[in-house]
Design a protein around this motif. Structure first.
Motif, mmCIF file in Angstrom:
data_model
loop_
_atom_site.group_PDB
_atom_site.id
_atom_site.type_symbol
_atom_site.label_atom_id
_atom_site.label_comp_id
_atom_site.label_asym_id
_atom_site.label_seq_id
_atom_site.Cartn_x
_atom_site.Cartn_y
_atom_site.Cartn_z
ATOM 1 N N THR A 116 0.604 -1.132 -0.112
ATOM 2 C CA THR A 116 -0.011 0.115 0.099
ATOM 3 C C THR A 116 0.770 1.254 -0.038
ATOM 4 O OG1 THR A 116 -0.037 0.129 2.546
ATOM 5 C CG2 THR A 116 -1.733 -1.063 1.404
ATOM 6 N N TRP A 117 0.238 2.527 -0.391
ATOM 7 C CA TRP A 117 0.835 3.701 -0.133
ATOM 8 C C TRP A 117 1.631 4.101 1.112
ATOM 9 C CZ3 TRP A 117 3.332 6.271 -3.868
ATOM 10 C CH2 TRP A 117 2.760 6.255 -5.067
ATOM 11 N N ARG A 118 0.719 3.478 2.270
ATOM 12 C CA ARG A 118 1.225 3.766 3.631
ATOM 13 C C ARG A 118 2.548 3.057 3.680
ATOM 14 N NH1 ARG A 118 -3.013 2.675 8.391
ATOM 15 N NH2 ARG A 118 -4.014 4.501 7.170
ATOM 16 N N GLN A 119 2.676 1.691 3.133
ATOM 17 C CA GLN A 119 3.839 0.908 3.335
ATOM 18 C C GLN A 119 4.939 1.787 2.638
ATOM 19 O OE1 GLN A 119 2.073 -2.757 2.102
ATOM 20 N NE2 GLN A 119 2.756 -3.649 4.135
ATOM 21 N N TYR A 120 4.787 2.217 1.281
ATOM 22 C CA TYR A 120 5.629 2.869 0.564
ATOM 23 C C TYR A 120 6.186 3.882 1.401
ATOM 24 C CZ TYR A 120 5.325 0.492 -3.667
ATOM 25 O OH TYR A 120 5.201 -0.529 -4.771
ATOM 26 N N LEU A 121 5.422 4.835 2.049
ATOM 27 C CA LEU A 121 5.835 5.834 2.954
ATOM 28 C C LEU A 121 6.519 5.718 4.093
ATOM 29 C CD1 LEU A 121 2.736 8.150 2.042
ATOM 30 C CD2 LEU A 121 5.023 8.078 0.800
ATOM 31 N N LEU A 122 6.548 4.407 4.624
ATOM 32 C CA LEU A 122 7.328 4.154 5.574
ATOM 33 C C LEU A 122 8.912 4.676 5.566
ATOM 34 C CD1 LEU A 122 5.980 0.646 6.673
ATOM 35 C CD2 LEU A 122 5.852 2.701 7.947
ATOM 36 N N PRO A 123 9.196 5.469 6.697
ATOM 37 C CA PRO A 123 10.924 5.866 6.405
ATOM 38 C C PRO A 123 11.814 4.949 5.910
ATOM 39 C CG PRO A 123 9.616 6.840 8.541
ATOM 40 C CD PRO A 123 8.851 5.668 7.924
ATOM 41 N N ARG A 124 11.727 3.750 6.731
ATOM 42 C CA ARG A 124 12.672 2.850 6.011
ATOM 43 C C ARG A 124 12.357 2.202 4.693
ATOM 44 N NH1 ARG A 124 12.994 -2.121 9.951
ATOM 45 N NH2 ARG A 124 14.652 -2.629 8.499
ATOM 46 N N GLU A 125 11.196 2.212 4.383
ATOM 47 C CA GLU A 125 10.935 1.698 2.905
ATOM 48 C C GLU A 125 11.153 2.656 1.947
ATOM 49 O OE1 GLU A 125 9.010 -0.784 -0.302
ATOM 50 O OE2 GLU A 125 9.938 -0.998 1.606
ATOM 51 N N MET A 126 11.097 3.973 2.358
ATOM 52 C CA MET A 126 11.438 4.902 1.473
ATOM 53 C C MET A 126 12.894 5.010 1.137
ATOM 54 S SD MET A 126 8.799 8.130 2.277
ATOM 55 C CE MET A 126 9.578 9.247 1.122
ATOM 56 N N GLY A 127 13.462 4.983 2.545
ATOM 57 C CA GLY A 127 14.997 4.966 2.241
ATOM 58 C C GLY A 127 15.720 4.073 1.522
ATOM 59 N N SER A 128 14.902 2.763 1.593
ATOM 60 C CA SER A 128 15.637 1.618 0.952
ATOM 61 C C SER A 128 15.264 1.980 -0.582
ATOM 62 C CB SER A 128 14.769 0.183 1.420
ATOM 63 O OG SER A 128 15.215 -0.748 0.539
ATOM 64 N N ILE A 129 14.126 2.281 -1.062
ATOM 65 C CA ILE A 129 13.948 2.439 -2.499
ATOM 66 C C ILE A 129 15.030 3.458 -2.837
ATOM 67 C CG2 ILE A 129 12.255 3.394 -4.016
ATOM 68 C CD1 ILE A 129 10.115 2.051 -2.308
ATOM 69 N N TRP A 130 14.948 4.799 -2.187
ATOM 70 C CA TRP A 130 15.452 5.887 -2.827
ATOM 71 C C TRP A 130 17.198 5.644 -2.778
ATOM 72 C CZ3 TRP A 130 12.508 10.169 0.334
ATOM 73 C CH2 TRP A 130 11.825 10.920 -0.813
ATOM 74 N N PHE A 131 17.650 4.859 -1.962
ATOM 75 C CA PHE A 131 19.172 4.708 -1.891
ATOM 76 C C PHE A 131 19.336 3.482 -2.745
ATOM 77 C CE2 PHE A 131 18.476 7.702 1.478
ATOM 78 C CZ PHE A 131 19.336 8.562 1.251
#
Length: 535
Positions: free
Chosen positions: A280-295
């Protein structure tokens, strides 16, 4: 290489080939993948995959549709590079209107390139999660909006020239770059047939950089600096509309998710579930998840030797050429060329051809001629690593030497006693080398990281744009630091000497490629085990 039927970071069913991979390979992949675990097979759902519904995938689009999409992407990529290069022709007007020296206006170009490099890395992995179409639409919209504070900046405004720098900074950061467009090629074409489409998109990337000086020369001479920005805005808006209406989503997981929703809605498969619908979008917006994707892209750049070495090779090559291009105005002022003539690099009395344009077209055609040779080699030796990967770098052995040769010719024909056309011969050789270095390194990485090619090639874009951005500030001081009768010639000769080292590096990569891949765990996890004989 990885099969198009192999799951892309998902677990579609317990019988998949990915489920049979070793524990070590799984741990390597988890180091790159998002932290949220994919769903396990569940009797309550019918998970659809690349295996069960191959007709949904972009790889099975009709050839005509694929090339229509590529044509629009060609224009999108040209727009991105136009934003980079056209600003230079407005710098004199900005300096005059805002009462600053020209070196100050260079900040607008430098900060755009540096943040463009970062933007490529940040946008690319998101395109692998939420899809190429949405990422490119958001990118194009935000880049176009970022043109407005630049075009509307006023010397007597509350922020003055800072509005230009802020707009340029956000324009660079919002640019998704070629990593996303190259990822779309991997979506639509298997690695065995991706060379021609990749060559086409790379042509738009390098070709877009020469559109700016050509168009900008006329604008700088006959209009105001604001027209350069409005031209960027108008062209960007047009390609955004073309992309909006003509380009579909190509990312496999996103297409499968949408297909699953359609099957449920039509009650064809009430329990159909796409591979990533559980996120879900809520899962995507978790800080650890966003960091994992971004980096993800940054981790691949600094932990995968293939990505690191090839990106450095491409980046330093482009940086040298960028420095050389900064001296074009100085060189052609020897023959008292106007701004328009310098932009056109005239080769005939009718200003018909442009030197770098000829170079890129020639390089494109030469590369197309090598494709069948490489494909025959891969088909003849399917178990040979060298044939599957290093053969893609084969043309570099013949075209990379053109970089130092071209730089030396450009340097030592930049004298009043030589005909003005002589430095253009050097430019043509430089352009051929530039195209091939970019194209072959991209082709190699797409073959090695096919499902995650956007993140992998993001490193290439980062190196090229970041180094170019930093050197934007350094170019003028660099050439001014040389004195004497042959100051200009000496400055460009130094660049030529450095490029010799880059040629040596290409030979080393061609020979040591298998060793680099063995040290790249993520690349190893994405391909089947094949033989070691590459002779």
């Amino acid at each position: 290489m990885v099969s198009k039927t192999a799951p892309e970071g998902i677990v579609p069913d317990s019988g998949s080939s990915m489920a049979k991979k070793s524990t070590s390979e799984s741990s390597n992949r988890n180091a790159i993948d998002p932290i949220i675990s994919p769903p396990q097979p569940d009797a309550q759902f019918d998970y659809i995959t690349q295996d069960t519904h191959p007709g949904v995938l972009a790889i099975n689009f009709p050839t005509s549709r694929k090339w229509m999409i590529l044509t629009v992407i060609f224009l999108v990529q040209t727009s991105m590079n136009l934003n980079t290069s056209l600003y230079a022709n407005g710098q004199s007007g900005i300096a005059e209107e805002f009462g600053v020296d020209r070196q100050t206006t260079v900040t607008g170009a430098a900060i755009f390139l540096i943040l463009y490099a970062i933007g490529c890395e940040l946008w690319a992995p998101w395109s692998e999660e939420i899809g190429r179409w949405l990422v490119l639409q958001l990118s194009l919209l935000l880049v176009n909006l970022a043109c407005l504070p630049v075009a509307l900046a006023r010397p007597d405004g509350p922020t003055g020239i800072s509005s230009i720098f802020v707009g340029r900074a956000f324009g660079g950061l919002f640019s998704a770059g070629g990593s996303v467009t190259l990822g779309m090629v991997a979506d639509m074409f298997p690695a065995t047939k991706s060379e021609a489409p990749l060559a086409f998109i790379v042509l738009s990337s390098v070709g877009g950089s020469i559109v700016g000086p050509i168009v900008g020369g006329f604008i700088e001479t006959y209009s105001t600096w604001r027209v350069t920005i409005w031209t960027q805005f108008a062209f960007g808006a047009c390609v955004e509309l073309l992309h909006l209406f003509l380009v579909p989503e190509t990312r496999d997981t996103v297409r499968l998710d949408k297909h699953a929703k359609a099957l449920r809605k039509k009650n064809i498969m009430p329990k159909a579930c796409g591979p990533t619908e559980h996120k879900t979008w809520r899962q995507y917006l978790l800080p650890r998840e966003m960091g994992s994707i971004w980096f993800r892209s940054f981790r691949m750049l600094f932990t995968e030797p293939i990505v690191m070495v090839l990106s450095a090779l491409s980046g330093f090559s482009d940086a040298l050429i960028f420095m050389q291009i900064q001296s074009i105005g100085l060189v052609f002022s020897i023959w008292h060329f106007s701004t328009i003539q310098i932009g056109l690099h005239i080769l005939t009395a009718y200003y018909t051809f442009i030197s770098f344009g000829i170079a890129y077209l020639a390089a494109y055609i030469l590369y197309l001629l090598t494709i069948n040779r490489n494909r025959r080699l891969r088909e003849a030796k399917p178990d040979c690593e060298h044939a599957q990967y290093e053969s893609r770098l084969w043309s570099l052995l013949f075209t990379a030497p053109l970089l130092p040769i071209g730089l030396f010719i450009f340097a030592w024909t930049s004298t009043p006693s030589a005909p003005w056309i002589a430095p253009l011969v050097g430019c043509i050789l430089i352009g051929i080398a530039n195209y091939n270095i970019y194209m072959t390194t991209i082709d190699y990485m797409v073959a090695a990281y096919e499902p995650y090619s956007a993140s992998a090639t993001g490193g290439n874009g980062f190196a090229r744009d970041f180094l170019a951005g930093v050197l934007t500030w350094c170019a003028a001081p660099y050439y001014k630091s040389f004195h004497g009768t042959y100051a200009l010639q000496s400055a460009n000769s130094v660049l030529a000497c450095i490029s010799v080292l880059l040629f040596v590096s290409t030979v080393v990569v061609y020979i040591k490629g298998p060793s680099l891949r063995k040290r790249s765990p993520f690349a190893q996890s994405l391909r089947p085990v094949i033989g070691q004989d590459w002779l």
